[in-house]
Design a protein around this motif. Structure first.
Motif, PDB file in Angstrom:
ATOM      1  N   LEU A  11       1.188  -1.785  -0.250  1.00 13.33           N
ATOM      2  CA  LEU A  11      -0.084  -0.374   0.069  1.00 13.33           C
ATOM      3  C   LEU A  11       0.795   1.391   0.207  1.00 13.33           C
ATOM      4  CD1 LEU A  11      -2.645  -0.932   2.518  1.00 13.33           C
ATOM      5  CD2 LEU A  11      -2.832  -0.954   0.474  1.00 13.33           C
ATOM      6  N   THR A  12       1.695   1.034   0.704  1.00 13.62           N
ATOM      7  CA  THR A  12       2.743   2.096   0.683  1.00 13.62           C
ATOM      8  C   THR A  12       3.444   2.452  -0.533  1.00 13.62           C
ATOM      9  OG1 THR A  12       3.236   1.260   3.023  1.00 13.62           O
ATOM     10  CG2 THR A  12       5.140   3.175   2.393  1.00 13.62           C
ATOM     11  N   MET A  13       4.092   1.386  -1.057  1.00 13.68           N
ATOM     12  CA  MET A  13       4.506   1.943  -1.783  1.00 13.68           C
ATOM     13  C   MET A  13       3.673   1.876  -3.496  1.00 13.68           C
ATOM     14  SD  MET A  13       7.461   1.335  -1.949  1.00 13.68           S
ATOM     15  CE  MET A  13       8.366   0.875  -3.800  1.00 13.68           C
ATOM     16  N   GLU A  14       2.190   1.592  -3.048  1.00  7.73           N
ATOM     17  CA  GLU A  14       1.519   2.434  -4.008  1.00  7.73           C
ATOM     18  C   GLU A  14       1.214   3.929  -4.121  1.00  7.73           C
ATOM     19  OE1 GLU A  14      -3.269   1.399  -5.081  1.00  7.73           O
ATOM     20  OE2 GLU A  14      -1.696  -0.333  -4.108  1.00  7.73           O
ATOM     21  N   LEU A  15       0.727   4.169  -3.420  1.00  9.38           N
ATOM     22  CA  LEU A  15       1.288   5.714  -2.196  1.00  9.38           C
ATOM     23  C   LEU A  15       2.198   6.577  -3.166  1.00  9.38           C
ATOM     24  CD1 LEU A  15      -0.422   7.920  -0.900  1.00  9.38           C
ATOM     25  CD2 LEU A  15       0.784   7.522   0.622  1.00  9.38           C
ATOM     26  N   ARG A  16       3.256   5.952  -3.055  1.00  5.61           N
ATOM     27  CA  ARG A  16       4.524   6.579  -3.409  1.00  5.61           C
ATOM     28  C   ARG A  16       4.760   6.823  -4.883  1.00  5.61           C
ATOM     29  NH1 ARG A  16       9.002   6.852  -0.558  1.00  5.61           N
ATOM     30  NH2 ARG A  16      10.362   6.695  -2.094  1.00  5.61           N
ATOM     31  N   ARG A  17       3.847   6.007  -5.295  1.00  2.82           N
ATOM     32  CA  ARG A  17       4.476   5.366  -6.717  1.00  2.82           C
ATOM     33  C   ARG A  17       4.035   6.467  -7.548  1.00  2.82           C
ATOM     34  NH1 ARG A  17       5.161   0.134  -7.408  1.00  2.82           N
ATOM     35  NH2 ARG A  17       2.607   0.155  -6.871  1.00  2.82           N
ATOM     36  N   GLY A  18       2.906   7.093  -7.575  1.00  2.00           N
ATOM     37  CA  GLY A  18       2.114   8.467  -8.280  1.00  2.00           C
ATOM     38  C   GLY A  18       2.089   9.469  -7.456  1.00  2.00           C
ATOM     39  N   LEU A  19       2.299   9.899  -5.632  1.00  2.00           N
ATOM     40  CA  LEU A  19       3.358  11.040  -5.396  1.00  2.00           C
ATOM     41  C   LEU A  19       4.788  11.434  -6.158  1.00  2.00           C
ATOM     42  CD1 LEU A  19       2.605  10.798  -1.454  1.00  2.00           C
ATOM     43  CD2 LEU A  19       1.353  12.157  -3.133  1.00  2.00           C
ATOM     44  N   LEU A  20       5.096   9.967  -6.719  1.00  2.00           N
ATOM     45  CA  LEU A  20       6.786  10.424  -7.078  1.00  2.00           C
ATOM     46  C   LEU A  20       6.724  10.736  -8.760  1.00  2.00           C
ATOM     47  CD1 LEU A  20      10.167   9.846  -7.478  1.00  2.00           C
ATOM     48  CD2 LEU A  20       9.459   7.534  -8.321  1.00  2.00           C
ATOM     49  N   VAL A  21       5.470  10.590  -9.437  1.00  2.00           N
ATOM     50  CA  VAL A  21       5.128  11.584 -10.176  1.00  2.00           C
ATOM     51  C   VAL A  21       5.153  12.765 -10.494  1.00  2.00           C
ATOM     52  CG1 VAL A  21       3.707  11.587 -12.907  1.00  2.00           C
ATOM     53  CG2 VAL A  21       4.091   9.295 -12.285  1.00  2.00           C
ATOM     54  N   MET A  22       4.409  13.042  -9.405  1.00  2.00           N
ATOM     55  CA  MET A  22       4.193  14.891  -9.098  1.00  2.00           C
ATOM     56  C   MET A  22       5.277  15.555  -8.454  1.00  2.00           C
ATOM     57  SD  MET A  22       0.644  15.042  -6.879  1.00  2.00           S
ATOM     58  CE  MET A  22       0.928  16.659  -6.884  1.00  2.00           C
ATOM     59  N   ALA A  23       6.031  14.605  -7.988  1.00  2.00           N
ATOM     60  CA  ALA A  23       7.485  14.919  -7.365  1.00  2.00           C
ATOM     61  C   ALA A  23       8.507  15.858  -8.217  1.00  2.00           C
ATOM     62  CB  ALA A  23       8.147  14.053  -6.363  1.00  2.00           C
ATOM     63  N   VAL A  24       8.100  14.478  -9.326  1.00  2.00           N
ATOM     64  CA  VAL A  24       9.173  15.209 -10.892  1.00  2.00           C
ATOM     65  C   VAL A  24       9.010  15.846 -11.633  1.00  2.00           C
ATOM     66  CG1 VAL A  24       9.947  13.476 -12.705  1.00  2.00           C
ATOM     67  CG2 VAL A  24      10.225  12.488 -10.824  1.00  2.00           C
ATOM     68  N   LEU A  25       7.149  15.457 -11.583  1.00  2.00           N
ATOM     69  CA  LEU A  25       6.966  16.477 -12.346  1.00  2.00           C
ATOM     70  C   LEU A  25       7.253  18.199 -11.678  1.00  2.00           C
ATOM     71  CD1 LEU A  25       3.817  15.907 -13.606  1.00  2.00           C
ATOM     72  CD2 LEU A  25       5.728  15.320 -15.700  1.00  2.00           C
ATOM     73  N   GLU A  26       7.056  18.153 -10.889  1.00  2.00           N
ATOM     74  CA  GLU A  26       7.254  19.751  -9.663  1.00  2.00           C
ATOM     75  C   GLU A  26       8.813  19.996  -9.917  1.00  2.00           C
ATOM     76  OE1 GLU A  26       5.764  22.349  -8.746  1.00  2.00           O
ATOM     77  OE2 GLU A  26       3.599  20.668  -9.003  1.00  2.00           O
ATOM     78  N   ALA A  27      10.355  19.367  -9.640  1.00  2.00           N
ATOM     79  CA  ALA A  27      11.039  19.389  -9.453  1.00  2.00           C
ATOM     80  C   ALA A  27      11.426  19.337 -11.314  1.00  2.00           C
ATOM     81  CB  ALA A  27      11.980  17.849  -9.465  1.00  2.00           C
ATOM     82  N   LEU A  28      11.155  19.356 -12.758  1.00  2.00           N
ATOM     83  CA  LEU A  28      11.766  19.260 -13.430  1.00  2.00           C
ATOM     84  C   LEU A  28      10.723  20.956 -13.640  1.00  2.00           C
ATOM     85  CD1 LEU A  28      12.137  16.108 -15.636  1.00  2.00           C
ATOM     86  CD2 LEU A  28      13.777  17.386 -14.368  1.00  2.00           C
ATOM     87  N   VAL A  29      10.382  21.945 -13.191  1.00  2.00           N
ATOM     88  CA  VAL A  29       9.998  22.799 -13.605  1.00  2.00           C
ATOM     89  C   VAL A  29      11.567  23.556 -12.904  1.00  2.00           C
ATOM     90  CG1 VAL A  29       9.381  25.213 -12.699  1.00  2.00           C
ATOM     91  CG2 VAL A  29       8.441  23.298 -11.981  1.00  2.00           C
ATOM     92  N   GLN A  30      12.656  22.913 -13.793  1.00  2.00           N
ATOM     93  CA  GLN A  30      13.849  23.575 -13.602  1.00  2.00           C
ATOM     94  C   GLN A  30      14.299  21.944 -13.752  1.00  2.00           C
ATOM     95  OE1 GLN A  30      15.595  26.687 -12.796  1.00  2.00           O
ATOM     96  NE2 GLN A  30      13.522  26.795 -12.091  1.00  2.00           N
ATOM     97  N   PRO A  31      15.482  22.226 -15.447  1.00  2.00           N
ATOM     98  CA  PRO A  31      16.208  21.122 -16.261  1.00  2.00           C
ATOM     99  C   PRO A  31      17.214  19.835 -15.566  1.00  2.00           C
ATOM    100  CG  PRO A  31      16.135  23.160 -17.609  1.00  2.00           C
ATOM    101  CD  PRO A  31      15.427  23.657 -16.567  1.00  2.00           C
ATOM    102  N   HIS A  32      17.451  19.339 -15.141  1.00  2.00           N
ATOM    103  CA  HIS A  32      17.477  18.045 -14.210  1.00  2.00           C
ATOM    104  C   HIS A  32      18.233  17.490 -15.314  1.00  2.00           C
ATOM    105  CE1 HIS A  32      17.712  19.480 -10.240  1.00  2.00           C
ATOM    106  NE2 HIS A  32      16.014  20.124 -10.335  1.00  2.00           N
ATOM    107  N   TYR A  33      19.797  16.814 -14.802  1.00  2.00           N
ATOM    108  CA  TYR A  33      20.158  15.862 -15.244  1.00  2.00           C
ATOM    109  C   TYR A  33      19.433  14.509 -14.390  1.00  2.00           C
ATOM    110  CZ  TYR A  33      24.441  16.472 -13.442  1.00  2.00           C
ATOM    111  OH  TYR A  33      25.274  16.654 -12.175  1.00  2.00           O
ATOM    112  N   GLY A  34      19.169  13.355 -14.446  1.00  2.00           N
ATOM    113  CA  GLY A  34      19.160  11.696 -13.893  1.00  2.00           C
ATOM    114  C   GLY A  34      19.896  12.131 -12.248  1.00  2.00           C
ATOM    115  N   TYR A  35      21.328  12.402 -11.838  1.00  2.00           N
ATOM    116  CA  TYR A  35      21.448  12.277 -11.215  1.00  2.00           C
ATOM    117  C   TYR A  35      21.587  13.844 -10.388  1.00  2.00           C
ATOM    118  CZ  TYR A  35      25.133  12.254  -6.941  1.00  2.00           C
ATOM    119  OH  TYR A  35      25.469  11.954  -5.939  1.00  2.00           O
ATOM    120  N   SER A  36      21.488  14.476 -10.774  1.00  2.00           N
ATOM    121  CA  SER A  36      20.601  15.834 -10.000  1.00  2.00           C
ATOM    122  C   SER A  36      19.440  15.916  -9.681  1.00  2.00           C
ATOM    123  CB  SER A  36      21.123  17.265 -10.985  1.00  2.00           C
ATOM    124  OG  SER A  36      19.946  16.819 -12.083  1.00  2.00           O
ATOM    125  N   LEU A  37      18.675  14.881 -10.581  1.00  2.00           N
ATOM    126  CA  LEU A  37      17.373  15.030  -9.789  1.00  2.00           C
ATOM    127  C   LEU A  37      16.845  14.415  -8.939  1.00  2.00           C
ATOM    128  CD1 LEU A  37      14.626  15.557 -10.150  1.00  2.00           C
ATOM    129  CD2 LEU A  37      14.068  13.675 -12.164  1.00  2.00           C
TER     130      LEU A  37
END
Length: 113
Positions: A11-37
């Motif tokens: 259940l925790t992993m399911e919750l994290r999966r959806g939130l991770l998409v949001m977190a990545v989209l929010e973080a990529l308001v500024q460009p990043h390469y994989g490691y910096s992200l």
């Protein structure tokens, strides 16, 4: 459920999966390469394995939510990711939905004993 740690983990992993998409989209308001992200997310309190992050970046790019290009930074060739216009629109919509869901959950939590 507290007696079943495997179920709680799922259940925790399911919750994290959806939130991770949001977190990545929010973080990529500024460009990043994989490691910096990955490092940025970690600094904000969100641990993400490389084996999770890189496939997610490729999936979001295939869904046209991200764009990427190779750049040379510090003498190294790196793939730099940024939001596409579609990705920015999705980010805004998901943020609005998150705010609405968070408010509803707070209301539910407040009214249940």
């Amino acid at each position: 459920m507290p007696d079943d740690p495997d179920r709680l983990t799922k259940l925790t992993m399911e919750l994290r999966r959806g939130l991770l998409v949001m977190a990545v989209l929010e973080a990529l308001v500024q460009p990043h390469y994989g490691y910096s992200l990955r490092r940025f997310l970690q600094e904000q309190g969100l641990e993400v394995d490389e084996g999770t992050l890189y496939p997610l970046l490729r999936r979001l790019e295939s869904q046209t939510l991200l764009e990427s290009e190779w750049q040379v930074q510090e003498g190294r060739k790196r793939r730099v990711y940024r939001l596409s216009k579609t990705g920015d629109s999705a980010r805004v919509a998901m943020n609005m939905e998150w705010q609405s869901l968070n408010k509803a959950l707070a209301n539910i939590t407040e009214t249940t004993p």
